[in-house]
Design a protein around this motif. Structure first.
Motif, PDB file in Angstrom:
ATOM      1  N   ARG A   1      20.402  91.464 -57.624  1.00 29.31           N
ATOM      2  CA  ARG A   1      20.495  91.186 -56.193  1.00 29.31           C
ATOM      3  C   ARG A   1      19.933  92.310 -55.333  1.00 29.31           C
ATOM      4  O   ARG A   1      19.837  92.172 -54.111  1.00 29.31           O
ATOM      5  CB  ARG A   1      21.960  90.952 -55.810  1.00 29.31           C
ATOM      6  CG  ARG A   1      22.544  89.686 -56.426  1.00 29.31           C
ATOM      7  CD  ARG A   1      23.991  89.510 -56.028  1.00 29.31           C
ATOM      8  NE  ARG A   1      24.559  88.288 -56.587  1.00 29.31           N
ATOM      9  CZ  ARG A   1      25.822  87.922 -56.444  1.00 29.31           C
ATOM     10  NH1 ARG A   1      26.654  88.693 -55.764  1.00 29.31           N
ATOM     11  NH2 ARG A   1      26.256  86.802 -56.978  1.00 29.31           N
ATOM     12  N   SER A   2      19.568  93.421 -55.962  1.00 28.86           N
ATOM     13  CA  SER A   2      19.100  94.570 -55.176  1.00 28.86           C
ATOM     14  C   SER A   2      17.866  94.231 -54.347  1.00 28.86           C
ATOM     15  O   SER A   2      17.646  94.811 -53.281  1.00 28.86           O
ATOM     16  CB  SER A   2      18.786  95.745 -56.108  1.00 28.86           C
ATOM     17  OG  SER A   2      17.740  95.405 -57.007  1.00 28.86           O
ATOM     18  N   ILE A   3      17.072  93.269 -54.822  1.00 28.63           N
ATOM     19  CA  ILE A   3      15.860  92.915 -54.082  1.00 28.63           C
ATOM     20  C   ILE A   3      16.201  92.258 -52.746  1.00 28.63           C
ATOM     21  O   ILE A   3      15.401  92.255 -51.812  1.00 28.63           O
ATOM     22  CB  ILE A   3      14.952  91.991 -54.928  1.00 28.63           C
ATOM     23  CG1 ILE A   3      13.541  91.937 -54.327  1.00 28.63           C
ATOM     24  CG2 ILE A   3      15.539  90.593 -55.049  1.00 28.63           C
ATOM     25  CD1 ILE A   3      12.522  91.254 -55.210  1.00 28.63           C
TER      26      ILE A   3
ATOM     27  N   LYS B   1      13.181  97.837 -48.116  1.00 33.58           N
ATOM     28  CA  LYS B   1      12.045  97.356 -47.329  1.00 33.58           C
ATOM     29  C   LYS B   1      10.995  96.692 -48.218  1.00 33.58           C
ATOM     30  O   LYS B   1      10.339  95.736 -47.805  1.00 33.58           O
ATOM     31  CB  LYS B   1      11.426  98.518 -46.555  1.00 33.58           C
ATOM     32  CG  LYS B   1      12.361  99.104 -45.498  1.00 33.58           C
ATOM     33  CD  LYS B   1      11.696 100.240 -44.749  1.00 33.58           C
ATOM     34  CE  LYS B   1      12.648 100.814 -43.692  1.00 33.58           C
ATOM     35  NZ  LYS B   1      12.024 101.930 -42.936  1.00 33.58           N
ATOM     36  N   ASP B   2      10.817  97.230 -49.422  1.00 32.39           N
ATOM     37  CA  ASP B   2       9.821  96.667 -50.336  1.00 32.39           C
ATOM     38  C   ASP B   2      10.426  95.496 -51.096  1.00 32.39           C
ATOM     39  O   ASP B   2      11.341  95.667 -51.889  1.00 32.39           O
ATOM     40  CB  ASP B   2       9.359  97.746 -51.319  1.00 32.39           C
ATOM     41  CG  ASP B   2       8.479  97.171 -52.417  1.00 32.39           C
ATOM     42  OD1 ASP B   2       7.786  96.172 -52.145  1.00 32.39           O
ATOM     43  OD2 ASP B   2       8.503  97.707 -53.539  1.00 32.39           O
ATOM     44  N   LYS B   3       9.929  94.299 -50.849  1.00 31.73           N
ATOM     45  CA  LYS B   3      10.464  93.101 -51.489  1.00 31.73           C
ATOM     46  C   LYS B   3       9.613  92.637 -52.673  1.00 31.73           C
ATOM     47  O   LYS B   3       9.865  91.577 -53.236  1.00 31.73           O
ATOM     48  CB  LYS B   3      10.557  91.962 -50.465  1.00 31.73           C
ATOM     49  CG  LYS B   3      11.450  92.273 -49.267  1.00 31.73           C
ATOM     50  CD  LYS B   3      12.901  92.427 -49.676  1.00 31.73           C
ATOM     51  CE  LYS B   3      13.793  92.625 -48.449  1.00 31.73           C
ATOM     52  NZ  LYS B   3      15.212  92.770 -48.812  1.00 31.73           N
ATOM     53  N   THR B   4       8.601  93.427 -53.040  1.00 32.53           N
ATOM     54  CA  THR B   4       7.777  93.053 -54.185  1.00 32.53           C
ATOM     55  C   THR B   4       8.574  93.258 -55.471  1.00 32.53           C
ATOM     56  O   THR B   4       9.078  94.352 -55.718  1.00 32.53           O
ATOM     57  CB  THR B   4       6.497  93.912 -54.247  1.00 32.53           C
ATOM     58  OG1 THR B   4       5.812  93.818 -52.996  1.00 32.53           O
ATOM     59  CG2 THR B   4       5.585  93.431 -55.368  1.00 32.53           C
TER      60      THR B   4
ATOM     61  N   ARG C   1      17.590  91.678 -64.353  1.00 34.16           N
ATOM     62  CA  ARG C   1      19.023  91.895 -64.513  1.00 34.16           C
ATOM     63  C   ARG C   1      19.311  92.398 -65.920  1.00 34.16           C
ATOM     64  O   ARG C   1      18.832  91.829 -66.894  1.00 34.16           O
ATOM     65  CB  ARG C   1      19.773  90.586 -64.255  1.00 34.16           C
ATOM     66  CG  ARG C   1      21.251  90.772 -64.019  1.00 34.16           C
ATOM     67  CD  ARG C   1      21.834  89.527 -63.387  1.00 34.16           C
ATOM     68  NE  ARG C   1      23.270  89.645 -63.237  1.00 34.16           N
ATOM     69  CZ  ARG C   1      24.035  88.691 -62.709  1.00 34.16           C
ATOM     70  NH1 ARG C   1      23.486  87.581 -62.282  1.00 34.16           N
ATOM     71  NH2 ARG C   1      25.328  88.861 -62.615  1.00 34.16           N
ATOM     72  N   GLU C   2      20.109  93.483 -66.038  1.00 31.32           N
ATOM     73  CA  GLU C   2      20.325  94.160 -67.320  1.00 31.32           C
ATOM     74  C   GLU C   2      18.970  94.410 -67.980  1.00 31.32           C
ATOM     75  O   GLU C   2      18.691  93.978 -69.088  1.00 31.32           O
ATOM     76  CB  GLU C   2      21.222  93.333 -68.248  1.00 31.32           C
ATOM     77  CG  GLU C   2      22.662  93.235 -67.803  1.00 31.32           C
ATOM     78  CD  GLU C   2      22.899  92.136 -66.776  1.00 31.32           C
ATOM     79  OE1 GLU C   2      23.778  92.303 -65.913  1.00 31.32           O
ATOM     80  OE2 GLU C   2      22.192  91.126 -66.844  1.00 31.32           O
ATOM     81  N   SER C   3      18.087  95.131 -67.258  1.00 29.21           N
ATOM     82  CA  SER C   3      16.652  95.087 -67.528  1.00 29.21           C
ATOM     83  C   SER C   3      16.157  95.875 -68.726  1.00 29.21           C
ATOM     84  O   SER C   3      15.134  95.538 -69.288  1.00 29.21           O
ATOM     85  CB  SER C   3      15.887  95.578 -66.292  1.00 29.21           C
ATOM     86  OG  SER C   3      16.148  96.955 -66.068  1.00 29.21           O
ATOM     87  N   GLY C   4      16.841  96.941 -69.140  1.00 28.50           N
ATOM     88  CA  GLY C   4      16.275  97.848 -70.134  1.00 28.50           C
ATOM     89  C   GLY C   4      15.699  97.174 -71.359  1.00 28.50           C
ATOM     90  O   GLY C   4      14.520  97.328 -71.685  1.00 28.50           O
ATOM     91  N   ALA C   5      16.521  96.399 -72.058  1.00 28.78           N
ATOM     92  CA  ALA C   5      16.075  95.769 -73.303  1.00 28.78           C
ATOM     93  C   ALA C   5      15.066  94.665 -73.041  1.00 28.78           C
ATOM     94  O   ALA C   5      14.126  94.475 -73.821  1.00 28.78           O
ATOM     95  CB  ALA C   5      17.277  95.208 -74.059  1.00 28.78           C
TER      96      ALA C   5
ATOM     97  N   GLU D   1      12.906  86.897 -46.101  1.00 27.57           N
ATOM     98  CA  GLU D   1      14.245  86.406 -45.809  1.00 27.57           C
ATOM     99  C   GLU D   1      15.040  86.246 -47.100  1.00 27.57           C
ATOM    100  O   GLU D   1      14.514  85.863 -48.130  1.00 27.57           O
ATOM    101  CB  GLU D   1      14.167  85.046 -45.101  1.00 27.57           C
ATOM    102  CG  GLU D   1      13.529  85.122 -43.721  1.00 27.57           C
ATOM    103  CD  GLU D   1      13.467  83.743 -43.082  1.00 27.57           C
ATOM    104  OE1 GLU D   1      14.078  82.813 -43.633  1.00 27.57           O
ATOM    105  OE2 GLU D   1      12.805  83.610 -42.049  1.00 27.57           O
ATOM    106  N   VAL D   2      16.327  86.549 -47.021  1.00 30.22           N
ATOM    107  CA  VAL D   2      17.204  86.363 -48.173  1.00 30.22           C
ATOM    108  C   VAL D   2      17.625  84.899 -48.229  1.00 30.22           C
ATOM    109  O   VAL D   2      18.144  84.364 -47.264  1.00 30.22           O
ATOM    110  CB  VAL D   2      18.455  87.261 -48.058  1.00 30.22           C
ATOM    111  CG1 VAL D   2      19.387  87.004 -49.226  1.00 30.22           C
ATOM    112  CG2 VAL D   2      18.054  88.713 -47.999  1.00 30.22           C
TER     113      VAL D   2
END
Length: 509
Positions: free
Chosen positions: A379-381, A387-390, A397-401, A495-496
């Protein structure tokens, strides 16, 4: 209580073949160099043969000559309990019914029998699990492990190999590619620009498709399936030769998926199909598309709780039913997969996703098939402070692996809203942020929400403004934003959107 019926049958054993391959290894260095890496001691039924092969394997690994004398010496050093071993080794090289030229056939027979024995052992293991498991969860996880062990019937893992032979094989394949430009390409998605950047969906590769809820992950994956179906229908490819596709969806029903495919393929609005309001004029097209879907090798599985091991086992059955063919696996979506039948995890989502991600990579490699795995984004995006939405890899989510195991990672994000006055459809931006087979880039898609359809925008619109770097991505290159770039081409809707408005025509999504 009824008496248990004893299962009758013949053990998958061929002692003559075991003797023949050992004789070939002892007599011929080339056979030893090629056969030993393909075999293991466990493939031999006879214990004495296991010991002889183990000795030959050690000599091979140490780079020593393999013959009757060296094999006997190695077995003595290993303190192998085998009386009169020398005479037995001599017998293998002189009296055994061997033909050096047929060593590959001997290896094939040995490996086939070993696989049958592995299946028999798996049956015994399943019985033991049923008797000893303390819970359904434990039993389910252990059963999945058993299926994984026996699933690599056609494993492409050939172990360590010297590069000279690999280069010869590579050059041979490259010569074929010179005459067939598609030889090195993967399965086409039907999206030409995407295929240009990624070289198609390559075998054994994991493609992660990520987006926030409502942007169109499932729709995009189904569009790829629809494109394949349409392309093969237009080429009049017979059913037996059509692509075999397995689509696993953990959050929709079979009817929901078919509704969407029907809408995309027929160009009939999804709302009308869902409400059974198809007009008389549209019924003919509806019937035509339903026939098209029936005449395909598409498998849908909407089990709500399923693990990578269970998916692997089901895909193996699909391969067997289709003569060893499976061309694409789609999983919707990664974070909903479980580690066991009940869906319960370890309590640590990051650890669970790590195991699931690795399981998907193993699935792709064992099946030698491209996998598209859908994934959520964090949800951080959507944070107002950002400001950067790219989308970036860190937004997984749980991105490492996930980003480590994936071969290709691409994100969908909102572009321009639909403008009915100007007759402009909504757009969705696709950012390729990891690509082991090509370049990172971005693609613009026109989005037709009423029929759940993506179409690549014209070349002149293939430009996406990166708010972080100040670069414009598109059609094969990065460049700095120019003053002449129109606002419509570069605007990103920040927009969210927390609700799924994918099919709301008023918004264009």
């Amino acid at each position: 209580m009824a008496n248990k019926k004893k299962i009758k049958g013949v053990e998958p054993v061929n002692i003559a073949t075991e003797k023949a391959i050992l004789g070939c290894i002892l007599k011929n260095k080339d056979v030893a160099d090629n056969a030993i890496p393909k075999l293991t001691a466990d493939m031999f039924y006879d214990n004495n043969h296991k010991s002889i092969f183990t000795a030959c394997q050690k000599l091979y690994e140490e780079g020593k000559d393999i013959d009757v004398v060296t094999a006997q010496t190695q077995m003595i050093n290993d303190r192998t309990d085998f009386p009169d071993v020398f005479n037995y080794l001599v017998e293998l090289t002189t009296k055994a019914p061997i033909d050096i030229t047929k060593w590959e056939s001997y290896v094939d027979i040995l490996m086939y029998n070993a696989k049958l024995q592995q299946i028999i052992n798996a049956g015994s293991a399943l019985i033991e699990i049923g008797r000893s498991a303390k819970s359904i969860d434990e039993a389910s996880e252990r059963v999945s492990d058993v299926f994984i062990e026996i699933s690599d019937v056609e494993s492409s893992d050939e172990g360590i190999q010297q590069i000279d032979k690999l280069v010869l094989k590579y050059i041979d394949n490259y010569h074929k590619a010179l005459n067939d430009k598609n030889a090195f390409k993967g399965l086409s998605t039907g999206f030409n620009i995407f295929d240009e950047y990624t070289n198609g969906l390559l075998k054994s590769a994991v493609h992660i498709l990520a987006a926030r809820p409502g942007v169109g992950k499932t729709a995009f994956a189904l569009n790829i399936v629809a494109n394949i179906i349409q392309r093969e229908a237009q080429k009049n490819i017979p059913l037996k030769d059509k692509s075999v596709i397995a689509f696993f969806c953990l959050e929709m029903s079979n009817d929901d998926l078919i509704h969407r495919l029907m809408s995309t393929l027929s160009n009939i609005p999804l709302r009308k199909i869902r409400k059974a309001e198809v007009s008389n004029d549209e019924l003919f097209k509806f019937a035509e598309v339903s026939q098209l879907l029936q005449n395909n090798n598409l498998y849908l599985d909407t089990t709500a709780s399923i693990s990578p091991g269970e998916i692997l086992a089901r895909c193996q059955k699909i391969k067997i039913d289709n003569g060893g063919r499976l061309d694409l696996v789609v999983i919707d979506y990664l974070q909903l997969l479980s580690l066991n039948e009940s869906g319960a995890g370890s309590g640590n989502m990051t650890q669970d996703v790590t195991r699931i991600s690795r399981g998907i990579k193993m699935l792709a490699m064992k099946l030698n098939v491209p996998v598209i795995a859908l994934s959520q984004m964090s949800r951080s995006i959507d944070s107002l402070a950002r400001k950067d939405k790219t989308p970036k890899l860190s937004d997984l989510r749980e991105s490492g692996a996930i980003e480590q195991d994936a071969d290709v990672v691409f994100f969908l994000s909102y572009g321009r809203k639909a403008d009915s006055e100007k007759g402009l459809p909504a757009t969705i931006n696709l950012n390729i942020e990891k690509n082991r087979h090509g370049e990172r880039n971005a693609i613009v898609y026109n989005w037709y929400g009423s029929t759940v359809t993506f179409k690549e925008a014209p070349v002149e619109q293939q430009r996406v403004y990166d708010t972080e770097s100040g670069e414009v991505k598109g059609k094969g290159k990065y460049r700095k934003k120019e003053e002449s770039d129109s606002e419509d081409e570069n605007k990103i809707d920040n927009e969210v959107k927390n609700e799924n408005k994918e099919n709301d025509d008023s918004l264009g999504y």
